[in-house]
Design an enzyme around this catalytic site. Structure first.
Site, short mmCIF file in Angstrom:
data_model
loop_
_atom_site.label_atom_id
_atom_site.label_comp_id
_atom_site.label_asym_id
_atom_site.label_seq_id
_atom_site.Cartn_x
_atom_site.Cartn_y
_atom_site.Cartn_z
N PRO A 1 0.83 -1.21 0.00
CA PRO A 1 0.00 0.00 0.00
C PRO A 1 0.86 1.25 0.00
O PRO A 1 1.77 1.39 0.80
CB PRO A 1 -0.79 -0.14 1.31
N GLU A 2 0.55 2.15 -0.93
CA GLU A 2 1.27 3.42 -1.02
C GLU A 2 0.30 4.53 -0.62
O GLU A 2 -0.79 4.27 -0.14
CB GLU A 2 1.83 3.59 -2.42
N HIS B 1 -4.26 -14.42 9.75
CA HIS B 1 -3.49 -13.20 9.55
C HIS B 1 -4.22 -11.94 10.04
O HIS B 1 -3.77 -10.83 9.75
CB HIS B 1 -3.10 -13.00 8.07
N ARG C 1 1.99 -10.54 5.80
CA ARG C 1 3.46 -10.59 5.95
C ARG C 1 3.95 -10.02 7.28
O ARG C 1 5.14 -10.10 7.57
CB ARG C 1 4.12 -9.86 4.78
N ARG D 1 23.22 16.66 -7.03
CA ARG D 1 23.14 15.26 -6.62
C ARG D 1 23.37 14.33 -7.80
O ARG D 1 22.80 14.52 -8.88
CB ARG D 1 21.77 14.95 -6.01
#
Length: 271
Positions: free
Chosen positions: A2-3, A91, A110, A152
């Site tokens: 999930p973002e 889970h 997980r 950079r």
């Protein structure tokens, strides 16, 4: 994993069921998440009222009377509000129990997610205090990205995924934004013109805005609090499209690994 769009979709989904409700405790079936669930979590929550449900980067925040619950979905986590009497599935590790008989339940295959408690202002928590600006906020603008990129040699994709530069631009959306901006993900950040960086800022904002409108992206595990998939999956132009024709020029999309992340781009359109 999930973002930002998926986390914000989750926040919007659980907020109406939580705000104004009072916690009665917690039921922890497995405390061994990314960081251990506090042993006294239920005691800390008992009798406290939910003031709001907020988000900072990929963290969900539930401010209460004397502190804040900090939640993270990790790689495979999802949250839903349901009757606390419903037997947990495999889970489903943590229930935050409400006085009304409901529970906020964390499913995390997980176990890379987190359920934490802080009595201090959440903005001071070590996981949050050094984070950069939100990508959809006015503070994230071309001038900021240009200052962060200046001089950079770091690859631009790695720079925009650095949470101290800007939060929430995860792997999926970094790939998609760079494609829209026409920038090669390996290009050194400091060698990109100010004008092209401005285009990238706009691309990040538009990609994330569209993903939010579509409920995020479902590739494998992610589901919203109502069980719905994220439909931005249908709008992905390069992510997970290796070997498919570029939607702009028909050149085959290429996949490489950059910073231990799968990276997708068009070798013709992105320079």
């Amino acid at each position: 994993m999930p973002e930002l769009p998926e986390v914000e979709t989750t926040r919007r989904g659980i907020e109406p069921a939580l705000v104004g409700q009072r916690f009665s405790g917690a039921r922890v079936r497995n405390p061994a998440l990314r960081w251990p669930v506090p042993a006294d979590l239920g005691q800390q929550l008992r009798g406290q009222t939910v003031r709001s449900v907020e988000r900072r980067a990929k963290y969900l925040l539930i401010p209460l009377d004397t502190g804040t619950v900090i939640l993270h979905l990790g790689m495979s986590g999802r949250l839903r509000v349901l009757s606390a009497s419903i037997p947990p599935e495999k889970h489903e590790h943590v229930d935050l129990l409400l006085d009304n008989g409901q529970a906020l339940r964390l499913h995390d295959t997980r176990r890379f997610g987190a359920v934490l408690w802080t009595p201090r202002p959440w903005a001071e928590h070590p996981l949050i205090a050094r984070l950069g600006p939100e990508p959809l906020a006015p503070e994230f603008d071309p001038d900021l990205l240009w200052r962060k990129a200046r001089g950079r040699q770091l690859a631009i994709k790695s720079l925009i995924m650095d949470g101290q530069v800007v939060v929430g631009v995860g792997n999926i959306y970094a790939n998609e934004a760079l494609f829209r901006a026409g920038i090669h993900p390996r290009r050194a950040a400091g060698r990109i013109s100010r004008k092209r960086l401005a285009g990238l800022v706009g691309a990040i904002k538009s990609v994330l805005g569209e993903a939010l409108a579509r409920g995020g992206t479902t590739l494998r595990d992610y589901r919203g609090p109502d069980g719905a998939r994220g439909y931005f999956t249908l709008d992905l132009r390069v992510y997970d499209q290796a070997g498919q024709p570029c939607p702009s020029c028909q050149t085959a999309v290429r996949r490489e690994v950059l910073g231990q992340r799968a990276t997708y781009f068009c070798p013709a359109c992105q320079r």
